[in-house]
Scaffold this active site. Structure first.
Site, PDB file in Angstrom:
ATOM      1  N   ASP A  51       1.109  -1.275  -0.287  1.00  0.00           N
ATOM      2  CA  ASP A  51      -0.108  -0.004  -0.312  1.00  0.00           C
ATOM      3  C   ASP A  51       0.612   1.245  -0.049  1.00  0.00           C
ATOM      4  O   ASP A  51       0.733   2.095   1.051  1.00  0.00           O
ATOM      5  CB  ASP A  51      -0.834   0.176   1.442  1.00  0.00           C
ATOM      6  CG  ASP A  51      -1.392  -1.034   0.854  1.00  0.00           C
ATOM      7  OD1 ASP A  51      -3.197  -1.062   0.448  1.00  0.00           O
ATOM      8  OD2 ASP A  51      -1.628  -2.438   1.831  1.00  0.00           O
ATOM      9  N   ASP A  84      -1.937  -3.512  -4.204  1.00  0.00           N
ATOM     10  CA  ASP A  84      -1.890  -1.332  -4.462  1.00  0.00           C
ATOM     11  C   ASP A  84      -0.553  -0.670  -4.444  1.00  0.00           C
ATOM     12  O   ASP A  84      -0.197   0.487  -3.394  1.00  0.00           O
ATOM     13  CB  ASP A  84      -2.582  -0.498  -2.541  1.00  0.00           C
ATOM     14  CG  ASP A  84      -4.065  -1.060  -2.565  1.00  0.00           C
ATOM     15  OD1 ASP A  84      -5.069  -1.393  -3.728  1.00  0.00           O
ATOM     16  OD2 ASP A  84      -4.501  -0.411  -2.014  1.00  0.00           O
ATOM     17  N   TYR A  87      -2.004   4.529  -6.476  1.00  0.00           N
ATOM     18  CA  TYR A  87      -2.603   5.121  -5.691  1.00  0.00           C
ATOM     19  C   TYR A  87      -3.084   6.073  -7.325  1.00  0.00           C
ATOM     20  O   TYR A  87      -2.149   7.002  -6.887  1.00  0.00           O
ATOM     21  CB  TYR A  87      -2.388   5.172  -4.877  1.00  0.00           C
ATOM     22  CG  TYR A  87      -2.638   4.969  -3.247  1.00  0.00           C
ATOM     23  CD1 TYR A  87      -3.731   4.571  -2.545  1.00  0.00           C
ATOM     24  CD2 TYR A  87      -1.785   4.441  -2.762  1.00  0.00           C
ATOM     25  CE1 TYR A  87      -3.960   3.198  -2.099  1.00  0.00           C
ATOM     26  CE2 TYR A  87      -1.535   2.764  -2.310  1.00  0.00           C
ATOM     27  CZ  TYR A  87      -3.173   2.626  -1.540  1.00  0.00           C
ATOM     28  OH  TYR A  87      -3.104   1.608  -0.617  1.00  0.00           O
ATOM     29  N   ASN A 122      -7.021  -3.793  -4.948  1.00  0.00           N
ATOM     30  CA  ASN A 122      -7.964  -3.746  -5.313  1.00  0.00           C
ATOM     31  C   ASN A 122      -7.541  -1.749  -6.236  1.00  0.00           C
ATOM     32  O   ASN A 122      -8.419  -1.676  -6.917  1.00  0.00           O
ATOM     33  CB  ASN A 122      -9.339  -3.219  -4.449  1.00  0.00           C
ATOM     34  CG  ASN A 122      -8.162  -2.420  -3.291  1.00  0.00           C
ATOM     35  OD1 ASN A 122      -7.943  -2.904  -2.236  1.00  0.00           O
ATOM     36  ND2 ASN A 122      -9.464  -1.302  -2.862  1.00  0.00           N
ATOM     37  N   HIS A 225     -10.999  -2.554   7.666  1.00  0.00           N
ATOM     38  CA  HIS A 225     -11.122  -3.761   6.597  1.00  0.00           C
ATOM     39  C   HIS A 225     -11.214  -4.986   7.407  1.00  0.00           C
ATOM     40  O   HIS A 225     -12.629  -5.654   6.591  1.00  0.00           O
ATOM     41  CB  HIS A 225     -10.556  -4.480   4.886  1.00  0.00           C
ATOM     42  CG  HIS A 225     -10.164  -3.193   4.419  1.00  0.00           C
ATOM     43  ND1 HIS A 225      -8.716  -2.386   4.535  1.00  0.00           N
ATOM     44  CD2 HIS A 225     -10.692  -2.084   2.979  1.00  0.00           C
ATOM     45  CE1 HIS A 225      -8.600  -0.737   3.448  1.00  0.00           C
ATOM     46  NE2 HIS A 225      -9.743  -1.492   3.176  1.00  0.00           N
ATOM     47  N   HIS A 251      -4.149  -3.906   2.423  1.00  0.00           N
ATOM     48  CA  HIS A 251      -4.951  -3.409   2.479  1.00  0.00           C
ATOM     49  C   HIS A 251      -4.963  -2.681   3.415  1.00  0.00           C
ATOM     50  O   HIS A 251      -5.933  -1.746   3.684  1.00  0.00           O
ATOM     51  CB  HIS A 251      -6.124  -4.954   2.331  1.00  0.00           C
ATOM     52  CG  HIS A 251      -6.940  -4.616   1.863  1.00  0.00           C
ATOM     53  ND1 HIS A 251      -7.591  -3.229   0.612  1.00  0.00           N
ATOM     54  CD2 HIS A 251      -8.504  -4.971   2.358  1.00  0.00           C
ATOM     55  CE1 HIS A 251      -8.819  -3.973   0.499  1.00  0.00           C
ATOM     56  NE2 HIS A 251      -9.739  -4.152   1.575  1.00  0.00           N
ATOM     57  N   ASP A 252      -4.800  -3.661   4.824  1.00  0.00           N
ATOM     58  CA  ASP A 252      -5.164  -2.338   6.315  1.00  0.00           C
ATOM     59  C   ASP A 252      -3.421  -1.936   6.204  1.00  0.00           C
ATOM     60  O   ASP A 252      -2.785  -2.493   6.237  1.00  0.00           O
ATOM     61  CB  ASP A 252      -5.395  -3.210   7.895  1.00  0.00           C
ATOM     62  CG  ASP A 252      -6.920  -3.634   7.273  1.00  0.00           C
ATOM     63  OD1 ASP A 252      -7.732  -2.862   6.821  1.00  0.00           O
ATOM     64  OD2 ASP A 252      -7.597  -4.220   7.980  1.00  0.00           O
ATOM     65  N   HIS A 253      -4.143  -0.751   5.929  1.00  0.00           N
ATOM     66  CA  HIS A 253      -2.881   0.499   6.213  1.00  0.00           C
ATOM     67  C   HIS A 253      -1.885   0.300   7.122  1.00  0.00           C
ATOM     68  O   HIS A 253      -2.003   0.973   7.938  1.00  0.00           O
ATOM     69  CB  HIS A 253      -2.515   1.952   5.541  1.00  0.00           C
ATOM     70  CG  HIS A 253      -3.884   1.908   4.335  1.00  0.00           C
ATOM     71  ND1 HIS A 253      -3.919   3.087   4.214  1.00  0.00           N
ATOM     72  CD2 HIS A 253      -3.875   0.574   3.406  1.00  0.00           C
ATOM     73  CE1 HIS A 253      -4.071   2.827   2.756  1.00  0.00           C
ATOM     74  NE2 HIS A 253      -4.409   0.786   2.392  1.00  0.00           N
TER      75      HIS A 253
END
Length: 334
Positions: A51, A84, A87, A122, A225, A251-253
């Site tokens: 991410d 990710d 962005y 995503n 999430h 996904h979870d930051h």
């Protein structure tokens, strides 16, 4: 589009581990395999970040700086990205400046000039997916390795990279204002069924001492999430049946380590490559929660035939959490 199948991936002289891409012909499995040689002593070290792709903002450059220092100290062999990568909406083409501004010009340390094994998140699916998979990116930066799902064989460990975004119902049923690039995924049920079958076959064929799975989405997480129910229902039973050692996601930051009371799988979240979500944490069974950090950072993994060690670092390179385990029935000469 030209593909990477059956072609050796060539790296610059600073990348001294040759990665050889092989097709799987001896079974029904369609997952492509990459060969990553271990060090001469049989060990491996690598970093994991997720991410991250924000053109250096939200402390992405700071995390990259510390990754470079830690990578040098550990003499890492490669880097894994949990997705990710760019962005907010992936990249538009293989010549999008995001690739240079968020990757090539950010991770500049000599220790990071090694293969980068990527999965799609995503946010990547909101752009041009084929662009991230294109061999043009490898020509622009020889570190870049990105396929939908594949296996990296490194002798003592097999690392299974899984394309998790197509599992998630809401991206299809409630996309809101987002447009997802489902080229290559539809019909969805066939894509997912084939992927799960191919993974199960690849697990059963694996003779590595360790098995690690990398995907973007969480299976277990106390972060924003939380649990991805589709993965919990469809992917997790296959991981448990095949005695996977680690599931690593983004996904979870945040940075996070959850143990399972139902299996030996350890769930590791490394999604702190840039923007973090301070204070966004939910309650979790204290018997399973080993570590949670709601800030930026990354993790390292060390593997030998007998030992696996995971370390989490914050954006300043400080060690936050260390966990290790040992493989039973491994004997060495004295």
């Amino acid at each position: 589009m030209d593909t990477l199948r059956d072609k050796p991936i060539k790296f610059s002289s600073s990348v001294f581990c040759l990665i050889i891409l092989l097709s799987v012909h001896n079974s029904t499995a369609e997952l492509r395999r990459l060969v990553q040689p271990p060090k001469s002593d049989g060990t491996l070290s690598f970093l994991v970040v997720g991410d991250w792709g924000r053109r250096g903002s939200y402390n992405q450059s700071q995390v990259a700086l510390q990754m470079g220092k830690t990578g040098k100290d550990l003499n890492i062999d490669f880097v894994i990205s949990t997705g990710d990568n760019f962005y907010d909406d992936g990249i538009t083409s293989a010549h999008d400046s995001q690739f240079r501004d968020s990757f090539t010009n950010i991770y500049t340390a000599p220790s990071l000039q090694k293969p980068w094994y990527n999965v799609l998140g995503n946010h990547d699916y909101r752009g041009n997916v084929d662009a991230q998979l294109s061999p043009i990116l490898k020509d622009l930066d020889c570190r870049w390795v990105c396929l939908r799902s594949y296996v990296v064989n490194a002798d003592i460990v097999d690392i299974f990279f899984v394309d998790t975004t197509p599992f998630v119902d809401k991206y299809f049923d409630e996309p809101k204002d987002h447009v997802y690039d489902w080229n290559g995924v539809l019909p969805r049920n066939k894509y997912l069924n084939n992927l799960l079958t191919d993974l199960d076959v690849a697990f059963q064929e694996s003779v590595a001492k360790w098995k690690i799975v990398v995907g973007h989405h969480t299976i277990k997480s106390a972060g924003h999430h939380g649990i991805t129910k589709e993965l919990e229902e469809q992917l997790l039973p296959i991981l448990e049946a095949n005695e996977v050692d680690l599931y690593i996601n983004g996904h979870d930051h945040c940075l996070e380590h959850i143990s399972s009371i139902n299996s030996g799988i350890q769930f590791m979240t490394s999604g702190g490559g840039s923007k973090a979500w301070k204070g966004d944490v939910n309650e979790w069974n204290p018997q399973e929660m080993r570590f949670y950090y709601d800030g930026q950072g990354f993790m390292s993994v060390y593997l030998s035939e007998a030992e696996l060690c995971v370390v989490f670092y914050d954006g300043y390179g400080r060690v936050l959490h260390r966990w290790n385990t040992y493989k039973k029935n491994i004997y060495t000469d004295i």
